[in-house]
Scaffold this active site. Structure first.
Site, short mmCIF file in Angstrom:
data_model
loop_
_atom_site.label_atom_id
_atom_site.label_comp_id
_atom_site.label_asym_id
_atom_site.label_seq_id
_atom_site.Cartn_x
_atom_site.Cartn_y
_atom_site.Cartn_z
N GLY A 1 1.31 4.40 8.12
CA GLY A 1 1.13 5.66 8.87
C GLY A 1 0.59 5.34 10.26
O GLY A 1 0.84 4.26 10.79
N CYS B 1 1.40 4.93 15.69
CA CYS B 1 2.25 3.94 16.37
C CYS B 1 3.45 3.45 15.57
O CYS B 1 4.59 3.57 16.03
CB CYS B 1 1.39 2.77 16.81
N GLY C 1 0.85 -1.20 0.00
CA GLY C 1 0.00 0.00 0.00
C GLY C 1 0.88 1.24 0.00
O GLY C 1 2.06 1.17 -0.32
C1 UDX Z 1 -0.68 -0.72 15.13
C2 UDX Z 1 -0.49 -2.16 15.58
O1 UDX Z 1 -1.11 -3.03 14.63
C3 UDX Z 1 -1.15 -2.36 16.95
O2 UDX Z 1 -0.92 -3.69 17.40
C4 UDX Z 1 -0.50 -1.37 17.93
O3 UDX Z 1 -1.07 -1.51 19.22
C5 UDX Z 1 -0.71 0.05 17.43
O4 UDX Z 1 -0.14 0.20 16.12
P1 UDX Z 1 -2.55 0.79 14.06
O5 UDX Z 1 -1.46 1.81 13.98
O6 UDX Z 1 -3.87 1.17 14.59
O7 UDX Z 1 -2.04 -0.49 14.97
O8 UDX Z 1 -2.81 0.29 12.58
P2 UDX Z 1 -2.46 -1.00 11.72
O9 UDX Z 1 -3.73 -1.67 11.37
O10 UDX Z 1 -1.41 -1.79 12.37
O11 UDX Z 1 -1.85 -0.32 10.38
C6 UDX Z 1 -0.72 0.51 10.51
C7 UDX Z 1 -0.33 0.99 9.10
O12 UDX Z 1 0.13 -0.11 8.32
C8 UDX Z 1 -1.50 1.62 8.33
O13 UDX Z 1 -1.02 2.75 7.62
C9 UDX Z 1 -1.92 0.51 7.37
O14 UDX Z 1 -2.47 1.04 6.17
C10 UDX Z 1 -0.58 -0.15 7.09
N1 UDX Z 1 -0.71 -1.54 6.67
C11 UDX Z 1 -1.19 -2.46 7.55
C12 UDX Z 1 -0.30 -1.90 5.38
O15 UDX Z 1 0.13 -1.04 4.60
N2 UDX Z 1 -0.38 -3.19 5.01
C13 UDX Z 1 -0.86 -4.16 5.84
O16 UDX Z 1 -0.93 -5.32 5.44
C14 UDX Z 1 -1.29 -3.78 7.15
#
Ligand code: UDX
Length: 432
Positions: free
Chosen positions: A260, A263, A256
Protein backbone atom coordinates in the site's frame (compact mmCIF):
# COMPACT_ATOMS: atom_id res chain seq x y z
CA UNK A 1 23.70 27.29 0.53
CA UNK A 2 20.41 29.13 0.20
CA UNK A 3 17.63 26.84 -0.95
CA UNK A 4 13.91 27.08 -1.42
CA UNK A 5 11.66 24.04 -1.02
CA UNK A 6 8.28 24.50 -2.67
CA UNK A 7 5.57 22.28 -1.19
CA UNK A 8 5.72 21.50 2.52
CA UNK A 9 4.08 18.10 2.38
CA UNK A 10 5.75 14.84 3.27
CA UNK A 11 8.71 15.13 0.83
CA UNK A 12 9.13 18.91 1.06
CA UNK A 13 9.11 19.04 4.83
CA UNK A 14 11.60 16.20 5.29
CA UNK A 15 13.84 17.58 2.52
CA UNK A 16 13.73 21.13 3.88
CA UNK A 17 14.37 20.18 7.50
CA UNK A 18 17.19 17.76 6.61
CA UNK A 19 18.93 20.29 4.33
CA UNK A 20 18.61 22.90 7.09
CA UNK A 21 20.16 20.41 9.50
CA UNK A 22 23.15 20.22 7.17
CA UNK A 23 23.69 23.96 7.71
CA UNK A 24 21.84 25.35 4.70
CA UNK A 25 19.42 28.29 4.83
CA UNK A 26 16.05 26.89 3.78
CA UNK A 27 12.82 28.65 2.79
CA UNK A 28 9.98 26.13 3.02
CA UNK A 29 7.12 27.51 0.93
CA UNK A 30 3.50 26.45 0.70
CA UNK A 31 0.37 28.19 -0.58
CA UNK A 32 -1.66 26.66 2.28
CA UNK A 33 -1.68 29.52 4.81
CA UNK A 34 -3.01 27.31 7.61
CA UNK A 35 -0.27 24.74 7.08
CA UNK A 36 2.45 27.43 7.17
CA UNK A 37 0.91 28.98 10.29
CA UNK A 38 0.91 25.57 11.99
CA UNK A 39 4.51 24.93 10.99
CA UNK A 40 5.54 28.32 12.35
CA UNK A 41 3.92 27.37 15.65
CA UNK A 42 5.80 24.06 15.69
CA UNK A 43 2.85 21.83 14.73
CA UNK A 44 3.79 19.13 12.19
CA UNK A 45 0.93 17.69 10.11
CA UNK A 46 2.70 14.41 9.37
CA UNK A 47 3.68 11.46 11.57
CA UNK A 48 7.39 10.94 10.92
CA UNK A 49 9.61 9.73 13.77
CA UNK A 50 12.24 12.34 14.72
CA UNK A 51 10.97 15.07 12.39
CA UNK A 52 9.46 17.32 15.07
CA UNK A 53 12.67 17.49 17.10
CA UNK A 54 14.73 18.16 13.96
CA UNK A 55 12.31 20.84 12.77
CA UNK A 56 12.25 22.61 16.15
CA UNK A 57 16.06 22.64 16.39
CA UNK A 58 16.49 24.17 12.94
CA UNK A 59 13.54 26.53 13.30
CA UNK A 60 14.97 27.95 16.54
CA UNK A 61 18.38 28.42 14.91
CA UNK A 62 16.58 30.16 12.01
CA UNK A 63 18.05 27.80 9.41
CA UNK A 64 14.54 27.01 8.21
CA UNK A 65 11.73 29.50 7.57
CA UNK A 66 8.14 28.65 6.68
CA UNK A 67 6.45 31.14 4.39
CA UNK A 68 3.72 31.63 1.79
CA UNK A 69 5.84 34.34 0.15
CA UNK A 70 7.11 32.47 -2.92
CA UNK A 71 8.63 35.58 -4.51
CA UNK A 72 10.87 36.35 -1.54
CA UNK A 73 11.89 32.72 -1.19
CA UNK A 74 12.81 32.34 -4.87
CA UNK A 75 14.67 35.65 -5.07
CA UNK A 76 16.70 34.72 -1.97
CA UNK A 77 17.62 31.19 -3.07
CA UNK A 78 20.08 29.65 -5.55
CA UNK A 79 18.47 26.20 -5.66
CA UNK A 80 14.70 25.69 -5.93
CA UNK A 81 13.28 22.24 -5.06
CA UNK A 82 9.85 21.42 -6.46
CA UNK A 83 8.29 19.06 -3.91
CA UNK A 84 4.58 19.31 -4.63
CA UNK A 85 2.28 16.28 -4.93
CA UNK A 86 1.76 14.32 -8.15
CA UNK A 87 -1.31 12.21 -7.25
CA UNK A 88 -2.90 9.75 -9.65
CA UNK A 89 -5.48 11.46 -11.87
CA UNK A 90 -9.10 10.43 -11.25
CA UNK A 91 -9.60 8.81 -14.64
CA UNK A 92 -6.68 6.46 -14.93
CA UNK A 93 -3.05 5.78 -14.20
CA UNK A 94 -1.43 9.07 -15.18
CA UNK A 95 0.24 11.30 -12.57
CA UNK A 96 -1.52 14.64 -12.07
CA UNK A 97 1.15 17.29 -12.84
CA UNK A 98 -1.03 20.38 -12.38
CA UNK A 99 0.65 21.39 -9.12
CA UNK A 100 4.12 20.97 -10.66
CA UNK A 101 3.30 23.12 -13.68
CA UNK A 102 1.59 25.68 -11.45
CA UNK A 103 4.85 26.05 -9.52
CA UNK A 104 6.81 26.39 -12.78
CA UNK A 105 4.48 29.18 -13.90
CA UNK A 106 4.71 30.90 -10.51
CA UNK A 107 8.51 30.91 -10.16
CA UNK A 108 9.51 31.85 -13.70
CA UNK A 109 8.80 35.55 -13.17
CA UNK A 110 11.16 35.67 -10.17
CA UNK A 111 14.24 34.24 -11.89
CA UNK A 112 16.49 37.26 -11.54
CA UNK A 113 19.82 35.36 -11.68
CA UNK A 114 21.02 31.80 -12.31
CA UNK A 115 18.82 29.30 -10.51
CA UNK A 116 18.99 25.52 -10.28
CA UNK A 117 15.42 24.24 -10.50
CA UNK A 118 15.20 20.71 -9.08
CA UNK A 119 12.22 18.39 -9.44
CA UNK A 120 12.18 16.20 -6.35
CA UNK A 121 8.50 15.35 -6.80
CA UNK A 122 8.02 12.00 -8.54
CA UNK A 123 7.31 13.04 -12.13
CA UNK A 124 6.92 10.95 -15.32
CA UNK A 125 9.74 10.87 -17.85
CA UNK A 126 9.95 14.09 -19.95
CA UNK A 127 8.26 16.25 -17.28
CA UNK A 128 11.54 18.18 -16.89
CA UNK A 129 11.38 19.04 -20.59
CA UNK A 130 7.85 20.45 -20.11
CA UNK A 131 8.86 22.45 -17.02
CA UNK A 132 11.79 23.90 -18.95
CA UNK A 133 9.45 25.02 -21.78
CA UNK A 134 7.04 26.67 -19.32
CA UNK A 135 9.80 28.58 -17.53
CA UNK A 136 11.53 29.52 -20.79
CA UNK A 137 8.43 31.45 -21.83
CA UNK A 138 9.28 34.12 -19.24
CA UNK A 139 12.89 33.56 -18.17
CA UNK A 140 16.10 33.50 -20.20
CA UNK A 141 17.41 29.96 -20.72
CA UNK A 142 20.86 30.98 -19.48
CA UNK A 143 19.32 31.97 -16.13
CA UNK A 144 18.10 28.51 -15.09
CA UNK A 145 18.62 24.78 -15.44
CA UNK A 146 15.89 22.22 -14.72
CA UNK A 147 17.27 19.09 -13.02
CA UNK A 148 15.74 15.83 -11.85
CA UNK A 149 16.73 14.67 -8.34
CA UNK A 150 14.19 12.03 -7.24
CA UNK A 151 13.77 11.15 -3.57
CA UNK A 152 13.82 7.58 -2.25
CA UNK A 153 12.38 8.30 1.20
CA UNK A 154 10.36 5.59 2.94
CA UNK A 155 7.61 6.74 5.30
CA UNK A 156 8.69 6.12 8.87
CA UNK A 157 12.38 6.01 7.86
CA UNK A 158 12.53 9.27 5.89
CA UNK A 159 15.20 11.05 7.95
CA UNK A 160 17.48 8.03 7.90
CA UNK A 161 16.87 7.55 4.15
CA UNK A 162 17.72 11.21 3.55
CA UNK A 163 20.92 11.08 5.61
CA UNK A 164 22.12 7.66 4.50
CA UNK A 165 20.76 7.01 1.00
CA UNK A 166 22.26 4.25 -1.13
CA UNK A 167 22.52 6.79 -3.92
CA UNK A 168 21.82 10.38 -4.84
CA UNK A 169 20.54 10.47 -8.40
CA UNK A 170 20.96 13.75 -10.32
CA UNK A 171 19.63 14.11 -13.84
CA UNK A 172 21.34 16.87 -15.85
CA UNK A 173 24.12 17.24 -18.41
CA UNK A 174 25.08 20.69 -17.09
CA UNK A 175 28.53 20.34 -15.49
CA UNK A 176 28.14 23.50 -13.39
CA UNK A 177 24.88 22.23 -11.92
CA UNK A 178 26.35 18.77 -11.25
CA UNK A 179 29.04 20.52 -9.16
CA UNK A 180 26.54 22.75 -7.34
CA UNK A 181 24.41 19.77 -6.27
CA UNK A 182 27.48 17.71 -5.42
CA UNK A 183 28.49 20.50 -3.01
CA UNK A 184 25.00 20.65 -1.54
CA UNK A 185 24.97 16.89 -0.92
CA UNK A 186 28.67 16.74 0.10
CA UNK A 187 27.99 15.92 3.81
CA UNK A 188 25.92 12.91 2.71
CA UNK A 189 28.31 11.82 -0.05
CA UNK A 190 31.19 12.00 2.44
CA UNK A 191 29.29 9.51 4.62
CA UNK A 192 29.25 6.99 1.79
CA UNK A 193 26.29 7.78 -0.50
CA UNK A 194 27.00 7.26 -4.21
CA UNK A 195 26.59 10.47 -6.23
CA UNK A 196 25.25 9.25 -9.56
CA UNK A 197 24.58 11.61 -12.47
CA UNK A 198 22.70 10.81 -15.66
CA UNK A 199 20.41 12.59 -18.13
CA UNK A 200 17.32 14.34 -16.75
CA UNK A 201 14.98 11.78 -18.30
CA UNK A 202 17.21 9.00 -17.01
CA UNK A 203 16.83 10.26 -13.45
CA UNK A 204 13.06 10.61 -13.85
CA UNK A 205 12.84 7.01 -15.06
CA UNK A 206 15.12 5.62 -12.32
CA UNK A 207 12.57 6.69 -9.70
CA UNK A 208 9.61 4.94 -11.33
CA UNK A 209 11.71 1.95 -12.36
CA UNK A 210 12.92 1.49 -8.76
CA UNK A 211 9.49 1.74 -7.13
CA UNK A 212 7.79 -0.46 -9.72
CA UNK A 213 10.56 -3.04 -9.34
CA UNK A 214 10.24 -3.11 -5.53
CA UNK A 215 6.46 -3.39 -5.87
CA UNK A 216 6.93 -6.27 -8.32
CA UNK A 217 9.34 -7.95 -5.90
CA UNK A 218 6.66 -7.80 -3.19
CA UNK A 219 3.92 -9.15 -5.46
CA UNK A 220 6.30 -11.94 -6.42
CA UNK A 221 6.93 -13.05 -2.83
CA UNK A 222 3.24 -12.66 -1.99
CA UNK A 223 2.29 -15.07 -4.80
CA UNK A 224 4.94 -17.50 -3.60
CA UNK A 225 3.33 -17.19 -0.15
CA UNK A 226 0.04 -18.39 -1.66
CA UNK A 227 1.79 -21.53 -2.88
CA UNK A 228 3.54 -22.05 0.49
CA UNK A 229 0.14 -22.11 2.23
CA UNK A 230 -0.89 -25.00 0.01
CA UNK A 231 2.33 -27.05 0.24
CA UNK A 232 3.00 -26.33 3.95
CA UNK A 233 6.29 -24.55 3.33
CA UNK A 234 7.31 -21.54 5.46
CA UNK A 235 7.58 -18.51 3.15
CA UNK A 236 10.01 -16.91 5.61
CA UNK A 237 12.48 -19.71 4.88
CA UNK A 238 11.99 -19.19 1.15
CA UNK A 239 12.59 -15.41 1.54
CA UNK A 240 15.76 -16.01 3.55
CA UNK A 241 17.01 -18.73 1.20
CA UNK A 242 16.40 -16.54 -1.85
CA UNK A 243 17.74 -13.38 -0.23
CA UNK A 244 21.12 -14.95 0.52
CA UNK A 245 21.76 -14.69 -3.20
CA UNK A 246 23.24 -11.19 -3.48
CA UNK A 247 21.69 -10.85 -6.93
CA UNK A 248 18.27 -11.11 -5.33
CA UNK A 249 18.89 -9.40 -1.98
CA UNK A 250 16.95 -10.07 1.23
CA UNK A 251 15.10 -6.76 1.49
CA UNK A 252 11.53 -6.29 0.24
CA UNK A 253 10.99 -10.03 0.24
CA UNK A 254 8.65 -10.16 3.27
CA UNK A 255 5.26 -11.62 2.35
CA UNK A 256 2.33 -9.63 3.72
CA UNK A 257 -1.01 -8.13 2.76
CA UNK A 258 -1.03 -6.19 -0.52
CA UNK A 259 1.53 -3.40 -0.76
CA UNK A 260 0.00 0.00 0.00
CA UNK A 261 1.11 3.55 0.64
CA UNK A 262 1.14 6.68 -1.48
CA UNK A 263 3.96 5.53 -3.77
CA UNK A 264 4.13 1.90 -4.90
CA UNK A 265 0.54 1.73 -6.18
CA UNK A 266 0.67 5.25 -7.69
CA UNK A 267 4.15 4.97 -9.24
CA UNK A 268 3.60 1.48 -10.67
CA UNK A 269 0.41 2.67 -12.37
CA UNK A 270 2.11 5.87 -13.59
CA UNK A 271 4.86 3.77 -15.21
CA UNK A 272 2.17 1.78 -17.03
CA UNK A 273 0.78 5.10 -18.26
CA UNK A 274 4.22 6.17 -19.50
CA UNK A 275 4.45 2.83 -21.30
CA UNK A 276 1.11 3.49 -22.98
CA UNK A 277 2.23 7.00 -24.01
CA UNK A 278 5.41 5.63 -25.61
CA UNK A 279 3.80 2.44 -26.92
CA UNK A 280 5.93 0.21 -24.70
CA UNK A 281 4.26 -2.65 -22.87
CA UNK A 282 5.10 -3.25 -19.21
CA UNK A 283 3.46 -6.67 -18.89
CA UNK A 284 5.41 -7.62 -15.75
CA UNK A 285 4.60 -4.43 -13.81
CA UNK A 286 1.02 -4.67 -15.04
CA UNK A 287 0.62 -8.17 -13.65
CA UNK A 288 2.28 -7.11 -10.37
CA UNK A 289 -0.28 -4.31 -9.98
CA UNK A 290 -3.15 -6.68 -10.84
CA UNK A 291 -1.78 -9.37 -8.51
CA UNK A 292 -1.64 -6.81 -5.70
CA UNK A 293 -5.25 -5.76 -6.25
CA UNK A 294 -6.38 -9.42 -6.39
CA UNK A 295 -4.52 -10.07 -3.12
CA UNK A 296 -6.89 -7.85 -1.18
CA UNK A 297 -9.84 -10.00 -2.37
CA UNK A 298 -7.86 -13.18 -1.74
CA UNK A 299 -7.32 -12.13 1.88
CA UNK A 300 -11.06 -11.63 2.42
CA UNK A 301 -11.56 -15.22 1.19
CA UNK A 302 -8.79 -16.46 3.51
CA UNK A 303 -10.52 -14.81 6.50
CA UNK A 304 -13.88 -16.27 5.42
CA UNK A 305 -12.31 -19.76 5.50
CA UNK A 306 -10.75 -19.09 8.93
CA UNK A 307 -14.12 -17.96 10.28
CA UNK A 308 -16.09 -20.68 8.44
CA UNK A 309 -18.06 -17.80 6.98
CA UNK A 310 -19.63 -17.06 10.38
CA UNK A 311 -19.39 -13.29 11.01
CA UNK A 312 -22.71 -12.20 12.53
CA UNK A 313 -21.86 -10.28 15.73
CA UNK A 314 -18.38 -11.80 15.78
CA UNK A 315 -15.70 -9.48 17.16
CA UNK A 316 -12.87 -9.04 14.65
CA UNK A 317 -9.95 -7.07 16.05
CA UNK A 318 -7.29 -5.39 13.91
CA UNK A 319 -3.87 -4.85 15.43
CA UNK A 320 -2.68 -1.96 13.23
CA UNK A 321 -4.57 -0.47 10.29
CA UNK A 322 -1.89 1.73 8.62
CA UNK A 323 -0.20 0.52 5.42
CA UNK A 324 3.08 -0.02 7.33
CA UNK A 325 4.48 0.72 10.79
CA UNK A 326 5.90 4.08 12.00
CA UNK A 327 3.45 6.08 9.95
CA UNK A 328 -0.17 7.22 10.32
CA UNK A 329 -0.69 6.91 6.56
CA UNK A 330 -3.74 4.89 5.56
CA UNK A 331 -3.42 5.32 1.78
CA UNK A 332 -4.09 2.05 -0.07
CA UNK A 333 -3.87 0.13 3.20
CA UNK A 334 -5.38 -3.38 2.98
CA UNK A 335 -7.44 -2.62 6.09
CA UNK A 336 -9.51 -0.24 3.96
CA UNK A 337 -10.70 -3.26 1.97
CA UNK A 338 -11.04 -5.76 4.81
CA UNK A 339 -12.88 -3.69 7.42
CA UNK A 340 -15.86 -2.57 5.27
CA UNK A 341 -16.09 -6.07 3.80
CA UNK A 342 -16.51 -7.80 7.19
CA UNK A 343 -18.79 -5.07 8.49
CA UNK A 344 -21.14 -5.95 5.64
CA UNK A 345 -20.94 -9.58 6.77
CA UNK A 346 -22.30 -8.50 10.17
CA UNK A 347 -19.03 -8.46 12.14
CA UNK A 348 -18.18 -5.99 14.90
CA UNK A 349 -14.79 -4.42 14.17
CA UNK A 350 -12.33 -3.19 16.75
CA UNK A 351 -8.90 -1.74 16.05
CA UNK A 352 -5.89 -0.35 17.81
CA UNK A 353 -3.08 1.45 15.96
CA UNK A 354 -0.12 3.14 17.71
CA UNK A 355 -0.50 6.10 15.32
CA UNK A 356 -3.97 6.75 16.76
CA UNK A 357 -7.65 6.80 15.80
CA UNK A 358 -8.50 7.04 12.10
CA UNK A 359 -11.21 9.48 10.96
CA UNK A 360 -11.76 7.34 7.89
CA UNK A 361 -13.58 4.76 10.07
CA UNK A 362 -15.81 7.30 11.85
CA UNK A 363 -18.58 6.79 9.31
CA UNK A 364 -19.05 3.15 10.40
CA UNK A 365 -21.32 2.49 13.42
CA UNK A 366 -19.73 -0.85 14.26
CA UNK A 367 -16.06 0.09 14.10
CA UNK A 368 -14.58 0.85 17.51
CA UNK A 369 -11.16 2.33 18.25
CA UNK A 370 -9.35 1.21 21.39
CA UNK A 371 -6.28 2.88 22.82
CA UNK A 372 -4.35 -0.23 23.88
CA UNK A 373 -3.66 -3.85 22.98
CA UNK A 374 -5.25 -5.54 26.01
CA UNK A 375 -8.60 -3.80 25.77
CA UNK A 376 -8.87 -4.22 22.00
CA UNK A 377 -8.09 -7.97 22.16
CA UNK A 378 -10.32 -8.81 25.14
CA UNK A 379 -12.97 -11.41 24.16
CA UNK A 380 -12.17 -11.10 20.43
CA UNK A 381 -13.21 -13.94 18.13
CA UNK A 382 -10.53 -13.15 15.51
CA UNK A 383 -7.41 -11.03 15.89
CA UNK A 384 -5.90 -9.82 12.60
CA UNK A 385 -2.26 -8.74 12.90
CA UNK A 386 -2.36 -6.24 10.04
CA UNK A 387 0.63 -3.91 10.56
CA UNK A 388 3.98 -4.99 11.98
CA UNK A 389 4.35 -2.31 14.67
CA UNK A 390 7.05 -3.35 17.16
CA UNK A 391 4.59 -3.44 20.08
CA UNK A 392 2.66 -6.27 18.38
CA UNK A 393 5.66 -8.60 18.32
CA UNK A 394 5.45 -10.26 21.73
CA UNK A 395 1.86 -10.25 22.93
CA UNK A 396 0.71 -12.89 25.45
CA UNK A 397 -2.60 -13.48 23.74
CA UNK A 398 -3.86 -16.19 26.15
CA UNK A 399 -3.53 -13.72 29.03
CA UNK A 400 -5.31 -10.77 27.40
CA UNK A 401 -8.04 -12.29 25.22
CA UNK A 402 -9.57 -14.25 28.13
CA UNK A 403 -11.66 -16.40 25.81
CA UNK A 404 -11.33 -20.13 25.25
CA UNK A 405 -11.57 -20.32 21.48
CA UNK A 406 -10.25 -17.32 19.59
CA UNK A 407 -8.30 -17.19 16.34
CA UNK A 408 -5.32 -15.21 15.12
CA UNK A 409 -4.62 -14.31 11.49
CA UNK A 410 -1.05 -13.08 11.36
CA UNK A 411 -0.64 -11.15 8.08
CA UNK A 412 2.97 -10.25 8.84
CA UNK A 413 4.46 -13.53 10.06
CA UNK A 414 5.32 -12.09 13.49
CA UNK A 415 4.74 -15.29 15.46
CA UNK A 416 5.90 -18.92 15.29
CA UNK A 417 3.37 -21.62 14.50
CA UNK A 418 4.97 -24.02 16.99
CA UNK A 419 4.74 -21.54 19.86
CA UNK A 420 1.09 -20.87 19.03
CA UNK A 421 0.44 -24.61 18.88
CA UNK A 422 1.97 -25.03 22.35
CA UNK A 423 -0.39 -22.30 23.59
CA UNK A 424 -3.26 -24.17 21.91
CA UNK A 425 -4.14 -21.00 19.97
CA UNK A 426 -5.86 -21.35 16.57
CA UNK A 427 -3.17 -19.53 14.61
CA UNK A 428 -3.27 -18.79 10.90
CA UNK A 429 -0.56 -17.00 8.99
CA UNK A 430 0.24 -15.71 5.52
CA UNK A 431 2.67 -17.96 3.71
CA UNK A 432 2.76 -20.87 6.16
C1 UDX B 1 8.37 3.47 -0.93
C2 UDX B 1 9.82 3.25 -1.36
O1 UDX B 1 10.41 2.25 -0.52
C3 UDX B 1 10.60 4.55 -1.23
O2 UDX B 1 11.93 4.35 -1.70
C4 UDX B 1 9.91 5.61 -2.10
O3 UDX B 1 10.60 6.84 -2.03
C5 UDX B 1 8.48 5.78 -1.64
O4 UDX B 1 7.77 4.54 -1.70
P1 UDX B 1 6.99 3.68 1.31
O5 UDX B 1 5.82 3.69 0.38
O6 UDX B 1 7.08 4.68 2.38
O7 UDX B 1 8.38 3.82 0.42
O8 UDX B 1 6.99 2.27 2.02
P2 UDX B 1 7.81 0.91 1.90
O9 UDX B 1 8.54 0.71 3.16
O10 UDX B 1 8.54 0.86 0.64
O11 UDX B 1 6.59 -0.17 1.84
C6 UDX B 1 5.65 -0.06 0.79
C7 UDX B 1 4.65 -1.21 0.95
O12 UDX B 1 5.30 -2.46 0.72
C8 UDX B 1 4.04 -1.29 2.36
O13 UDX B 1 2.66 -1.61 2.24
C9 UDX B 1 4.80 -2.45 3.01
O14 UDX B 1 4.01 -3.13 3.97
C10 UDX B 1 5.04 -3.34 1.80
N1 UDX B 1 6.20 -4.22 1.97
C11 UDX B 1 7.45 -3.67 2.05
C12 UDX B 1 5.99 -5.60 2.01
O15 UDX B 1 4.86 -6.07 1.93
N2 UDX B 1 7.07 -6.41 2.12
C13 UDX B 1 8.34 -5.92 2.22
O16 UDX B 1 9.27 -6.71 2.34
C14 UDX B 1 8.54 -4.51 2.19
Amino acid sequence: MKICVIGSGYVGLVTGVCFADLGNKVYCVDNDIKKIKNLNSGYIPIFEPGLDELLKRNFISKRILFTTNLKKAVLSSDILFICVGTPITKKGDAANLNYVFQVARSIRKFINKFKVIVTKSTVPVTTGDRIEKIINLKAKKKNFEVVSNPEFLREGEAIRDFRYPDRIVVGTNNKKVIKILENLYAPIINKGAKYFTTSRRGAELIKYASNAFLATKISYINELANLCEKIKVDITDVSVGMGLDKRIGSRFLRAGPAFGGSCFPKDSRALLDTGKKFKTEFSIVKSAVESNEKRRVLLTKRIQEIMSKKFKNKIITFLGVTFKPNTDDMRESTSLTLIPYFLKKGAIIRYYDPSGKKDIFNKYKKVFYYSNISDVCLKSDLIVIHTEWNEFKSIEFRKIVKKKNFKIFDMRGLYSQNLMKKEKINYYCIGK
